[in-house]
Design an enzyme around this catalytic site. Sequence first.
Site, PDB file in Angstrom:
ATOM      1  N   CYS A  23       5.472   5.523   7.313  1.00  0.00           N
ATOM      2  CA  CYS A  23       4.855   4.803   8.423  1.00  0.00           C
ATOM      3  C   CYS A  23       5.350   5.402   9.731  1.00  0.00           C
ATOM      4  CB  CYS A  23       5.234   3.319   8.327  1.00  0.00           C
ATOM      5  SG  CYS A  23       4.380   2.334   9.551  1.00  0.00           S
ATOM      6  N   CYS A  50      -1.010  -0.389   6.118  1.00  0.00           N
ATOM      7  CA  CYS A  50      -0.063   0.063   7.133  1.00  0.00           C
ATOM      8  C   CYS A  50       0.583  -1.118   7.848  1.00  0.00           C
ATOM      9  CB  CYS A  50      -0.709   1.007   8.142  1.00  0.00           C
ATOM     10  SG  CYS A  50       0.571   1.784   9.148  1.00  0.00           S
TER      11      CYS A  50
HETATM   12  C1  FAD Z   1      -5.051   0.404  12.112  1.00  0.00           C
HETATM   13  C2  FAD Z   1      -4.585   1.185  10.901  1.00  0.00           C
HETATM   14  C3  FAD Z   1      -3.534   2.055  11.026  1.00  0.00           C
HETATM   15  C4  FAD Z   1      -3.079   2.781   9.923  1.00  0.00           C
HETATM   16  N1  FAD Z   1      -2.050   3.665  10.096  1.00  0.00           N
HETATM   17  C5  FAD Z   1      -1.644   4.407   9.052  1.00  0.00           C
HETATM   18  C6  FAD Z   1      -0.642   5.411   9.228  1.00  0.00           C
HETATM   19  O1  FAD Z   1      -0.144   5.635  10.337  1.00  0.00           O
HETATM   20  N2  FAD Z   1      -0.250   6.125   8.147  1.00  0.00           N
HETATM   21  C7  FAD Z   1      -0.806   5.919   6.922  1.00  0.00           C
HETATM   22  O2  FAD Z   1      -0.420   6.619   5.987  1.00  0.00           O
HETATM   23  N3  FAD Z   1      -1.746   4.966   6.723  1.00  0.00           N
HETATM   24  C8  FAD Z   1      -2.192   4.218   7.751  1.00  0.00           C
HETATM   25  N4  FAD Z   1      -3.188   3.287   7.566  1.00  0.00           N
HETATM   26  C9  FAD Z   1      -3.602   2.912   6.197  1.00  0.00           C
HETATM   27  C10 FAD Z   1      -4.572   3.865   5.541  1.00  0.00           C
HETATM   28  O3  FAD Z   1      -5.715   4.064   6.344  1.00  0.00           O
HETATM   29  C11 FAD Z   1      -4.986   3.281   4.204  1.00  0.00           C
HETATM   30  O4  FAD Z   1      -3.826   2.910   3.493  1.00  0.00           O
HETATM   31  C12 FAD Z   1      -5.750   4.293   3.367  1.00  0.00           C
HETATM   32  O5  FAD Z   1      -6.959   4.593   4.004  1.00  0.00           O
HETATM   33  C13 FAD Z   1      -5.994   3.740   1.970  1.00  0.00           C
HETATM   34  O6  FAD Z   1      -6.836   4.581   1.242  1.00  0.00           O
HETATM   35  P1  FAD Z   1      -7.751   3.955   0.099  1.00  0.00           P
HETATM   36  O7  FAD Z   1      -8.504   5.095  -0.485  1.00  0.00           O
HETATM   37  O8  FAD Z   1      -6.958   3.094  -0.782  1.00  0.00           O
HETATM   38  O9  FAD Z   1      -8.763   2.974   0.875  1.00  0.00           O
HETATM   39  P2  FAD Z   1      -9.822   3.331   1.981  1.00  0.00           P
HETATM   40  O10 FAD Z   1      -9.522   4.614   2.642  1.00  0.00           O
HETATM   41  O11 FAD Z   1      -9.923   2.111   2.839  1.00  0.00           O
HETATM   42  O12 FAD Z   1     -11.174   3.531   1.175  1.00  0.00           O
HETATM   43  C14 FAD Z   1     -11.772   2.548   0.382  1.00  0.00           C
HETATM   44  C15 FAD Z   1     -13.208   2.994   0.134  1.00  0.00           C
HETATM   45  O13 FAD Z   1     -13.783   2.165  -0.872  1.00  0.00           O
HETATM   46  C16 FAD Z   1     -15.114   1.883  -0.513  1.00  0.00           C
HETATM   47  N5  FAD Z   1     -15.536   0.651  -1.189  1.00  0.00           N
HETATM   48  C17 FAD Z   1     -15.153  -0.613  -0.936  1.00  0.00           C
HETATM   49  N6  FAD Z   1     -15.793  -1.463  -1.756  1.00  0.00           N
HETATM   50  C18 FAD Z   1     -16.570  -0.702  -2.559  1.00  0.00           C
HETATM   51  C19 FAD Z   1     -17.471  -0.995  -3.622  1.00  0.00           C
HETATM   52  N7  FAD Z   1     -17.719  -2.248  -4.000  1.00  0.00           N
HETATM   53  N8  FAD Z   1     -18.088   0.030  -4.232  1.00  0.00           N
HETATM   54  C20 FAD Z   1     -17.849   1.316  -3.869  1.00  0.00           C
HETATM   55  N9  FAD Z   1     -17.011   1.660  -2.864  1.00  0.00           N
HETATM   56  C21 FAD Z   1     -16.389   0.649  -2.225  1.00  0.00           C
HETATM   57  C22 FAD Z   1     -15.072   1.748   1.005  1.00  0.00           C
HETATM   58  O14 FAD Z   1     -16.350   1.938   1.584  1.00  0.00           O
HETATM   59  C23 FAD Z   1     -14.083   2.851   1.377  1.00  0.00           C
HETATM   60  O15 FAD Z   1     -14.730   4.070   1.648  1.00  0.00           O
HETATM   61  C24 FAD Z   1      -3.691   2.589   8.663  1.00  0.00           C
HETATM   62  C25 FAD Z   1      -4.776   1.719   8.543  1.00  0.00           C
HETATM   63  C26 FAD Z   1      -5.231   1.032   9.642  1.00  0.00           C
HETATM   64  C27 FAD Z   1      -6.422   0.112   9.501  1.00  0.00           C
END
Ligand code: FAD
Length: 460
Positions: free
Chosen positions: A388, A209
């Site tokens: 966003c 984000c």
């Molecule tokens: C402050 C902030 C504000 C945000 N605002 C927005 C917004 O307004 N709108 C929006 O759409 N997005 C927003 N986001 C972004 C959004 O949260 C992420 O883009 C989204 O969560 C990504 O999803 P993901 O599944 O790729 O990763 P994540 O949700 O981060 O999940 C990754 C997972 O992988 C696991 N993992 C890591 N390493 C390993 C391993 N070796 N083995 C097994 N599991 C592992 C972790 O424990 C975690 O559970 C924001 C993020 C932040 C931090």
Amino acid sequence: MAFLESVTMARQLKPFKVLPWILSRHVAPSTSSRHGRLASTATSAPSPSMYKFVVVGGGSGGLAMASSLSRKHGKGQVAVIEPSEEHFYQPMWTLVGGGIKKKEQSRGLTKDVMPKACDWIKEKAVEFDPENNSVKTSGGKVVQYDYLVVAMGLQLNFDKLKGLPEALENDPMVCCNYSYNTVDKTFKALQNFKSGNAIFTIPNTPVKCAGAPQKIMYLTEEYFRQNNKRDKATVMYCSPLPSIFSAPKYAAVMMEICKKRGIQVNLRHNLVEIKPQSKEAVFAKLDTEPNETITLPYEMLHVPPPMGPPDILKASPLAGPAGFLSVNKETGQHTKYPNVFGIGDCTDFPTSKTAAAAAAQSGVLKKTINAVVNGLTPVAKYDGYTSCPLITGRRSCVLAEFDYNLEPLETFPFDQSKERRSMYHMKADFMPTMYWHAFVKGLWTGPALYRKIMHLGFSR
Ligand SMILES: Cc1cc2nc3c(=O)[nH]c(=O)nc-3n(C[C@H](O)[C@H](O)[C@H](O)COP(=O)(O)OP(=O)(O)OC[C@H]3O[C@@H](n4cnc5c(N)ncnc54)[C@H](O)[C@@H]3O)c2cc1C
């Protein structure tokens, strides 16, 4: 897996190594187990568990995929490797930092969001072996799969910025919305701010984000105004990038808002060091050669850490040149291993890394995986949709939505680059409910259908 299905996959895997794939299914003695199938009876090495689908990472994207895959394929077919007992709705952290929500509201238990039909392997993935269709875990398990979905998110590298760990530990006015452990420092810093520079930064790395580092600045500036601190504060945004936001339509609006509210925008300024003892932040000016540095005193400093691909992914054969999972940008299928797929922040989809992007990717990925499982060529195409909600105050938000070309892809039939109260309520009140009740259950794949309806069909 039926033999015929294996042979179909083996054909798809050409010219990659198919022998271990076939051997693992039809030569090794196998017995049934509660978790899919147990492949080996050997006693010296740990027995590999076998699943039709293995999802690595049970965050936003991983759970969305695990939910839909287990709904379609049934119990015992999907394993999720996820070490964390807690699941966070990270987009709420901006509001927590601004004092609008409590951090506990962003937290759920993984056991409550993990689909019941999935086997949850509560360990870390530590090694990918795509040639042998297996993942090794921190507990020494070897988990084999027919199809792998990688959804590990971004790794936060606090230690890659000089002085950041110490500053977060020792200086109450250095804060960070990017982790559950540090997010509650932010509102305390706003409350304790007396006078001086309030500096907001964004790292010179991929970032989740990319709007979040500035959203908290608008909330802070508004808080200062409402609490008689504004005239004692210099609010500034320091970014290594050449523009305040990637999509030009919204960048123009955000620059206008900064101008109107007296916020200083220092572009091409990259934070390279924090000196908590003297309360100074050192920036490299990227437009100078060699880079000059400038040291700014701070009273308050908000710092998202440098971020990057997870180390184990970067070190694996699945990584592309930048260390992220290398995927076809339209289908989400791995560029080398056709039975591997990716979603979310750990991939190299060339779009901004958001939960909104992961939702849209999940819709395409379901179709891609379905096609591959049925021996067909994937045809669904992801257009790079990301969104966003640029919160600009406690009652206002610019809802940016755009595609790979940074062209607006707006859901509502009005100009979303205007600050609106309705968009604020959508972000603060509607989206969290939608996340817990639809997104992680694989039932929300982005607003494409609503966009078409609201534009009476005249929309992409
Ligand atoms: C402050 C902030 C504000 C945000 N605002 C927005 C917004 O307004 N709108 C929006 O759409 N997005 C927003 N986001 C972004 C959004 O949260 C992420 O883009 C989204 O969560 C990504 O999803 P993901 O599944 O790729 O990763 P994540 O949700 O981060 O999940 C990754 C997972 O992988 C696991 N993992 C890591 N390493 C390993 C391993 N070796 N083995 C097994 N599991 C592992 C972790 O424990 C975690 O559970 C924001 C993020 C932040 C931090």
